[in-house]
Design a protein around this motif. Structure first.
Motif, PDB file in Angstrom:
ATOM      1  N   LYS A  51      10.940  -7.550   2.138  1.00 16.52           N
ATOM      2  CA  LYS A  51       9.883  -8.533   1.904  1.00 16.52           C
ATOM      3  C   LYS A  51       8.521  -7.954   2.262  1.00 16.52           C
ATOM      4  CE  LYS A  51       8.505 -13.328   2.725  1.00 16.52           C
ATOM      5  NZ  LYS A  51       7.070 -12.985   2.768  1.00 16.52           N
ATOM      6  N   ILE A  52       8.470  -7.207   3.370  1.00 19.66           N
ATOM      7  CA  ILE A  52       7.210  -6.568   3.760  1.00 19.66           C
ATOM      8  C   ILE A  52       6.743  -5.621   2.657  1.00 19.66           C
ATOM      9  CG2 ILE A  52       6.158  -4.941   5.384  1.00 19.66           C
ATOM     10  CD1 ILE A  52       7.945  -6.174   7.561  1.00 19.66           C
ATOM     11  N   LEU A  53       7.681  -4.852   2.092  1.00 21.72           N
ATOM     12  CA  LEU A  53       7.327  -3.944   1.000  1.00 21.72           C
ATOM     13  C   LEU A  53       6.856  -4.715  -0.228  1.00 21.72           C
ATOM     14  CD1 LEU A  53      10.141  -1.207   1.090  1.00 21.72           C
ATOM     15  CD2 LEU A  53       7.733  -0.942   1.696  1.00 21.72           C
ATOM     16  N   ALA A  54       7.558  -5.799  -0.532  1.00 24.66           N
ATOM     17  CA  ALA A  54       7.197  -6.600  -1.708  1.00 24.66           C
ATOM     18  C   ALA A  54       5.815  -7.223  -1.560  1.00 24.66           C
ATOM     19  CB  ALA A  54       8.242  -7.686  -1.937  1.00 24.66           C
ATOM     20  N   ASP A  55       5.436  -7.530  -0.340  1.00 27.63           N
ATOM     21  CA  ASP A  55       4.131  -8.157  -0.081  1.00 27.63           C
ATOM     22  C   ASP A  55       3.007  -7.134   0.038  1.00 27.63           C
ATOM     23  OD1 ASP A  55       5.373 -10.602  -0.092  1.00 27.63           O
ATOM     24  OD2 ASP A  55       5.500 -10.785   2.087  1.00 27.63           O
ATOM     25  N   THR A  56       3.357  -5.852   0.028  1.00 29.92           N
ATOM     26  CA  THR A  56       2.355  -4.793   0.129  1.00 29.92           C
ATOM     27  C   THR A  56       1.710  -4.555  -1.237  1.00 29.92           C
ATOM     28  OG1 THR A  56       3.619  -3.715   1.897  1.00 29.92           O
ATOM     29  CG2 THR A  56       1.955  -2.385   0.776  1.00 29.92           C
ATOM     30  N   ALA A  57       0.415  -4.367  -1.256  1.00 32.46           N
ATOM     31  CA  ALA A  57      -0.295  -4.110  -2.510  1.00 32.46           C
ATOM     32  C   ALA A  57       0.338  -2.923  -3.229  1.00 32.46           C
ATOM     33  CB  ALA A  57      -1.771  -3.844  -2.234  1.00 32.46           C
ATOM     34  N   GLY A  59      -0.712  -0.465  -5.015  1.00 34.13           N
ATOM     35  CA  GLY A  59      -1.281   0.861  -4.787  1.00 34.13           C
ATOM     36  C   GLY A  59      -0.876   1.427  -3.439  1.00 34.13           C
ATOM     37  N   ASP A  60      -0.931   0.600  -2.399  1.00 30.02           N
ATOM     38  CA  ASP A  60      -0.532   1.032  -1.061  1.00 30.02           C
ATOM     39  C   ASP A  60       0.957   1.348  -1.017  1.00 30.02           C
ATOM     40  OD1 ASP A  60      -3.117   0.680  -0.178  1.00 30.02           O
ATOM     41  OD2 ASP A  60      -2.763  -1.341   0.600  1.00 30.02           O
ATOM     42  N   ARG A  61       1.755   0.527  -1.729  1.00 27.96           N
ATOM     43  CA  ARG A  61       3.199   0.748  -1.731  1.00 27.96           C
ATOM     44  C   ARG A  61       3.546   2.074  -2.409  1.00 27.96           C
ATOM     45  NH1 ARG A  61       6.396  -3.077  -5.364  1.00 27.96           N
ATOM     46  NH2 ARG A  61       4.883  -4.526  -4.476  1.00 27.96           N
ATOM     47  N   LEU A  62       2.890   2.373  -3.533  1.00 33.11           N
ATOM     48  CA  LEU A  62       3.153   3.627  -4.227  1.00 33.11           C
ATOM     49  C   LEU A  62       2.746   4.826  -3.376  1.00 33.11           C
ATOM     50  CD1 LEU A  62       2.012   2.706  -7.847  1.00 33.11           C
ATOM     51  CD2 LEU A  62       4.356   3.047  -7.032  1.00 33.11           C
ATOM     52  N   LYS A  63       1.614   4.687  -2.674  1.00 32.16           N
ATOM     53  CA  LYS A  63       1.173   5.762  -1.786  1.00 32.16           C
ATOM     54  C   LYS A  63       2.163   5.968  -0.648  1.00 32.16           C
ATOM     55  CE  LYS A  63      -1.700   8.765   0.004  1.00 32.16           C
ATOM     56  NZ  LYS A  63      -1.906  10.087  -0.625  1.00 32.16           N
ATOM     57  N   ASP A 103      -1.039   9.618   6.526  1.00 34.52           N
ATOM     58  CA  ASP A 103      -0.701   8.523   5.619  1.00 34.52           C
ATOM     59  C   ASP A 103       0.465   7.667   6.097  1.00 34.52           C
ATOM     60  OD1 ASP A 103      -2.653   9.168   3.578  1.00 34.52           O
ATOM     61  OD2 ASP A 103      -1.408  10.914   3.122  1.00 34.52           O
ATOM     62  N   LEU A 104       1.115   8.048   7.203  1.00 32.63           N
ATOM     63  CA  LEU A 104       2.224   7.273   7.747  1.00 32.63           C
ATOM     64  C   LEU A 104       1.890   6.815   9.159  1.00 32.63           C
ATOM     65  CD1 LEU A 104       5.437   9.250   6.674  1.00 32.63           C
ATOM     66  CD2 LEU A 104       4.441   7.230   5.598  1.00 32.63           C
ATOM     67  N   ASP A 105       2.281   5.593   9.467  1.00 36.57           N
ATOM     68  CA  ASP A 105       2.137   5.103  10.830  1.00 36.57           C
ATOM     69  C   ASP A 105       2.974   5.971  11.761  1.00 36.57           C
ATOM     70  OD1 ASP A 105       1.239   2.568  12.509  1.00 36.57           O
ATOM     71  OD2 ASP A 105       3.305   3.050  13.101  1.00 36.57           O
ATOM     72  N   THR A 106       2.518   6.111  13.002  1.00 37.92           N
ATOM     73  CA  THR A 106       3.234   6.982  13.944  1.00 37.92           C
ATOM     74  C   THR A 106       4.655   6.501  14.227  1.00 37.92           C
ATOM     75  OG1 THR A 106       2.242   5.770  15.799  1.00 37.92           O
ATOM     76  CG2 THR A 106       1.142   7.789  15.081  1.00 37.92           C
TER      77      THR A 106
END
Length: 209
Positions: A51-57, A59-63, A103-106
């Motif tokens: 769900k978090i992924l689905a709610d992500t924009a 462009g951000d999800r593809l990145k 580009d990735l959270d720690t």
């Protein structure tokens, strides 16, 4: 056989076990489960993360997916090519971390897996301070993605605390983390598990100093 629960179970609640490394992203976990067991996982954690992924924009999800794929390529290279060649393993780990860390959270599971390999290489090369540094990053990721009683978290706490207390001779620094490791492992592994007992013995030695 002994089965241990990591949290309270409500009457009639279904119990689960995991078939794959849980310190991985939802897409990696679900693909491995499908490839090996032919089902798509619908557990609460997977559904929440999907769900978090689905709610992500978009462009951000593809990145994110592009960067995670890059990290996965480094992980596959490390696991395939560097059988105890710790110098090359560490070099590739560091290259991988440099390539994705902006580009990735720690606490991203791919970052955590790179740190797991980095720590393994550092231990093999006896780079103890660097091993502790990677270990602390692994612990942060475990605290983000796993239950606070998960034995994986306890193991990584124990590993770092042991290096601090024994190898780096910093028992006072290690004391609090060692106690946390014991608390977690006592639930996840059991209070009489050899690893838990060894940690208790080390803590007793520190307290007696």
């Amino acid at each position: 056989m002994e089965i241990r629960s990591l949290r309270d179970i409500q009457p009639g609640e279904e119990c689960f076990i995991h078939y794959v490394n849980v310190l991985q992203t939802v897409n990696v976990r679900r693909k491995k489960l499908y490839d090996n067991y032919r089902f798509w996982c619908e557990c609460l954690r997977c559904k929440r993360e999907l769900k978090i992924l689905a709610d992500t924009a978009i462009g951000d999800r593809l990145k994110l997916e592009e960067t995670e794929a890059k990290a996965q390529t480094f992980l596959a290279k490390i696991d395939k090519e560097f059988d105890e060649n710790y110098y090359k393993m560490l070099e590739t780990c560091e290259t991988g971390l440099d390539a994705v860390q902006n580009d990735l959270d720690t606490t991203n599971p791919h970052m955590a897996q790179l740190h797991v390999r980095t720590q393994e290489a550092c231990i093999g090369l006896q780079k103890w301070k660097a091993a502790v540094k990677s270990g602390m990053e692994i612990i942060r990721a475990c605290k983000t993605h796993l239950l606070p009683t998960d034995p994986i978290l306890g193991f990584h706490m124990w590993r770092v605390a042991k290096i601090q207390a024994v190898t780096l001779n910093q028992p006072i620094v290690a004391r609090d983390l060692l106690q946390q490791a014991i608390d977690v492992m006592s639930i996840g592994y059991g209070s009489t598990h050899p690893m838990t007992m060894e940690a208790k013995e080390l803590l007793g030695t520190i307290i007696d100093q």
